[in-house]
Design a protein around this motif. Structure first.
Motif, PDB file in Angstrom:
ATOM      1  N   LEU A 104       0.825  -1.201   0.000  1.00  0.00           N
ATOM      2  CA  LEU A 104       0.000   0.000   0.000  1.00  0.00           C
ATOM      3  C   LEU A 104       0.862   1.255   0.000  1.00  0.00           C
ATOM      4  O   LEU A 104       0.626   2.199  -0.773  1.00  0.00           O
ATOM      5  CB  LEU A 104      -0.920  -0.007   1.222  1.00  0.00           C
ATOM      6  N   ILE A 105       1.874   1.281   0.852  1.00  0.00           N
ATOM      7  CA  ILE A 105       2.757   2.446   0.933  1.00  0.00           C
ATOM      8  C   ILE A 105       3.518   2.633  -0.378  1.00  0.00           C
ATOM      9  O   ILE A 105       3.689   3.758  -0.872  1.00  0.00           O
ATOM     10  CB  ILE A 105       3.734   2.288   2.109  1.00  0.00           C
ATOM     11  N   THR A 106       3.958   1.522  -0.976  1.00  0.00           N
ATOM     12  CA  THR A 106       4.668   1.594  -2.253  1.00  0.00           C
ATOM     13  C   THR A 106       3.763   2.140  -3.349  1.00  0.00           C
ATOM     14  O   THR A 106       4.190   2.952  -4.183  1.00  0.00           O
ATOM     15  CB  THR A 106       5.189   0.207  -2.652  1.00  0.00           C
ATOM     16  N   LEU A 107       2.501   1.704  -3.350  1.00  0.00           N
ATOM     17  CA  LEU A 107       1.547   2.182  -4.345  1.00  0.00           C
ATOM     18  C   LEU A 107       1.313   3.684  -4.204  1.00  0.00           C
ATOM     19  O   LEU A 107       1.311   4.424  -5.202  1.00  0.00           O
ATOM     20  CB  LEU A 107       0.223   1.426  -4.202  1.00  0.00           C
ATOM     21  N   ILE A 108       1.144   4.141  -2.971  1.00  0.00           N
ATOM     22  CA  ILE A 108       0.936   5.567  -2.734  1.00  0.00           C
ATOM     23  C   ILE A 108       2.154   6.368  -3.180  1.00  0.00           C
ATOM     24  O   ILE A 108       2.039   7.427  -3.817  1.00  0.00           O
ATOM     25  CB  ILE A 108       0.631   5.829  -1.249  1.00  0.00           C
ATOM     26  N   ALA A 109       3.352   5.861  -2.862  1.00  0.00           N
ATOM     27  CA  ALA A 109       4.581   6.542  -3.270  1.00  0.00           C
ATOM     28  C   ALA A 109       4.689   6.627  -4.790  1.00  0.00           C
ATOM     29  O   ALA A 109       5.106   7.651  -5.350  1.00  0.00           O
ATOM     30  CB  ALA A 109       5.796   5.819  -2.696  1.00  0.00           C
ATOM     31  N   ALA A 110       4.284   5.546  -5.466  1.00  0.00           N
ATOM     32  CA  ALA A 110       4.336   5.537  -6.927  1.00  0.00           C
ATOM     33  C   ALA A 110       3.341   6.528  -7.520  1.00  0.00           C
ATOM     34  O   ALA A 110       3.651   7.244  -8.482  1.00  0.00           O
ATOM     35  CB  ALA A 110       4.054   4.130  -7.444  1.00  0.00           C
ATOM     36  N   LEU A 111       2.156   6.606  -6.940  1.00  0.00           N
ATOM     37  CA  LEU A 111       1.143   7.546  -7.431  1.00  0.00           C
ATOM     38  C   LEU A 111       1.593   8.994  -7.233  1.00  0.00           C
ATOM     39  O   LEU A 111       1.351   9.849  -8.091  1.00  0.00           O
ATOM     40  CB  LEU A 111      -0.189   7.302  -6.717  1.00  0.00           C
ATOM     41  N   LEU A 112       2.257   9.245  -6.107  1.00  0.00           N
ATOM     42  CA  LEU A 112       2.741  10.603  -5.850  1.00  0.00           C
ATOM     43  C   LEU A 112       3.867  10.995  -6.805  1.00  0.00           C
ATOM     44  O   LEU A 112       4.131  12.191  -6.990  1.00  0.00           O
ATOM     45  CB  LEU A 112       3.225  10.723  -4.405  1.00  0.00           C
ATOM     46  N   ALA A 113       4.519  10.016  -7.396  1.00  0.00           N
ATOM     47  CA  ALA A 113       5.606  10.293  -8.337  1.00  0.00           C
ATOM     48  C   ALA A 113       5.103  10.522  -9.764  1.00  0.00           C
ATOM     49  O   ALA A 113       5.886  10.864 -10.655  1.00  0.00           O
ATOM     50  CB  ALA A 113       6.618   9.150  -8.334  1.00  0.00           C
ATOM     51  N   TYR A 152       9.361  19.663  -7.505  1.00  0.00           N
ATOM     52  CA  TYR A 152       8.547  18.538  -7.045  1.00  0.00           C
ATOM     53  C   TYR A 152       9.434  17.432  -6.494  1.00  0.00           C
ATOM     54  O   TYR A 152       9.113  16.814  -5.485  1.00  0.00           O
ATOM     55  CB  TYR A 152       7.701  18.001  -8.202  1.00  0.00           C
ATOM     56  N   GLY A 153      10.563  17.205  -7.160  1.00  0.00           N
ATOM     57  CA  GLY A 153      11.484  16.175  -6.693  1.00  0.00           C
ATOM     58  C   GLY A 153      12.043  16.473  -5.318  1.00  0.00           C
ATOM     59  O   GLY A 153      12.155  15.587  -4.462  1.00  0.00           O
ATOM     60  N   ILE A 154      12.392  17.734  -5.075  1.00  0.00           N
ATOM     61  CA  ILE A 154      12.901  18.130  -3.757  1.00  0.00           C
ATOM     62  C   ILE A 154      11.823  17.950  -2.695  1.00  0.00           C
ATOM     63  O   ILE A 154      12.078  17.403  -1.610  1.00  0.00           O
ATOM     64  CB  ILE A 154      13.392  19.588  -3.795  1.00  0.00           C
ATOM     65  N   ALA A 155      10.601  18.414  -3.011  1.00  0.00           N
ATOM     66  CA  ALA A 155       9.493  18.274  -2.063  1.00  0.00           C
ATOM     67  C   ALA A 155       9.182  16.804  -1.798  1.00  0.00           C
ATOM     68  O   ALA A 155       8.918  16.403  -0.653  1.00  0.00           O
ATOM     69  CB  ALA A 155       8.255  18.990  -2.603  1.00  0.00           C
ATOM     70  N   TYR A 156       9.249  15.994  -2.842  1.00  0.00           N
ATOM     71  CA  TYR A 156       8.990  14.553  -2.720  1.00  0.00           C
ATOM     72  C   TYR A 156      10.016  13.909  -1.800  1.00  0.00           C
ATOM     73  O   TYR A 156       9.671  13.101  -0.922  1.00  0.00           O
ATOM     74  CB  TYR A 156       9.032  13.916  -4.107  1.00  0.00           C
TER      75      TYR A 156
END
Length: 273
Positions: A104-113, A152-156
């Protein structure tokens, strides 16, 4: 107040007294599956359906084994009365919830990217050419798209570090409190007031691990290439990778013990009147 120095001291005490139980779990469930996965990737022919299928199975199997090992080590480090057999049983009972939460956490991280990828595609950036190294054929992104992607990359990255600090107790909570998705909220609650100290420890830990891994891989890589010659570059690279994996396995076990002791310290603080 939870002191990181005290947590580290307790971590060392656990390692001094229980390494005999921790080491076999780390070697058999973290090191060996990782070496098998990397060996398959190194000596198989990429680009085929079987390569992708077997590689995916090995990757998932390695992840499950690693999660199981981390949970077992957490069990050993959390309670001095837990023996290796009990730790293995506890880890086996909680590995599926841990896997689900990780997915779940990996999926959320991927969506945010995804947003910067969309912006770059809309600006005409050619990801295929970039992946193939064909810089001549690449259409550079517009200044606006490049600026957005950089910010966005820095914020991510900053968000990932902060979330990582708040979820550092996820495995101890999953194991000791037998929680499912609620373990995320519980970890956030337990780390309240400790975020910056945890971030400092995580950054220091990451630096030491990366330097140690790089050193092990570089030194052994030179030795193996000299010993095997030009015809053994692939084998030398694989063998030096094993050296790096040994180092990361040790740090993974250390991290599991530390998070277990941090969880114990926070839990003790929460019940202290």
């Amino acid at each position: 107040m939870v002191k990181m120095g005290t947590v580290w001291d307790r971590t060392i005490e656990v390692l001094n007294g229980r390494t005999g139980m921790i080491a076999p779990i780390a070697v058999l469930s973290i090191l060996v599956p990782s070496v098998i996965r990397d060996g398959y990737v190194a000596f198989s022919t990429p680009g085929t359906m079987s390569f992708a299928l077997i590689g995916s199975v090995l990757a998932i199997g390695t992840l499950v084994a690693m999660l199981w090992a981390q949970l077992a080590i957490v069990a050993i480090a959390s309670d001095p009365g837990t023996d290796a057999a009990a730790a293995r049983r506890q880890a086996g009972a909680r590995v599926l919830p841990a896997l689900g939460i990780t997915a779940l956490i990996t999926l959320i991280a991927a969506l945010l990217a995804v947003p910067p990828v969309i912006v770059l595609v809309q600006s005409g950036f050619d990801f295929s050419a970039a992946a193939n190294g064909s810089s001549v054929q690449m259409t550079p992104p517009t200044a606006g798209a490049a600026g957005f992607t950089a910010l966005y990359g820095i914020a991510y990255l900053l968000l990932a570090i902060w979330i990582g600090a708040r979820l550092v107790l996820l495995n101890p909570v999953i194991l000791n409190e037998r929680r499912g998705i609620g373990a995320i909220r519980r970890s956030v609650q337990l780390t309240k007031g400790l975020t910056w100290r945890i971030i400092g420890v995580l950054i220091l830990f990451a630096i030491v691990m990366l330097v140690s891994t790089w050193a092990a891989q570089s030194v052994t890589g030179i030795i193996f290439r000299l010993a095997l010659g030009a015809d053994g570059i692939a084998t030398a690279t694989f063998l030096s990778g094993i050296a790096a994996t040994i180092v990361t396995t040790a740090f993974t076990a250390l991290a599991a013990v530390f998070t277990a002791q941090l969880y114990v310290a926070v839990r003790e603080k929460s019940v202290t009147p």
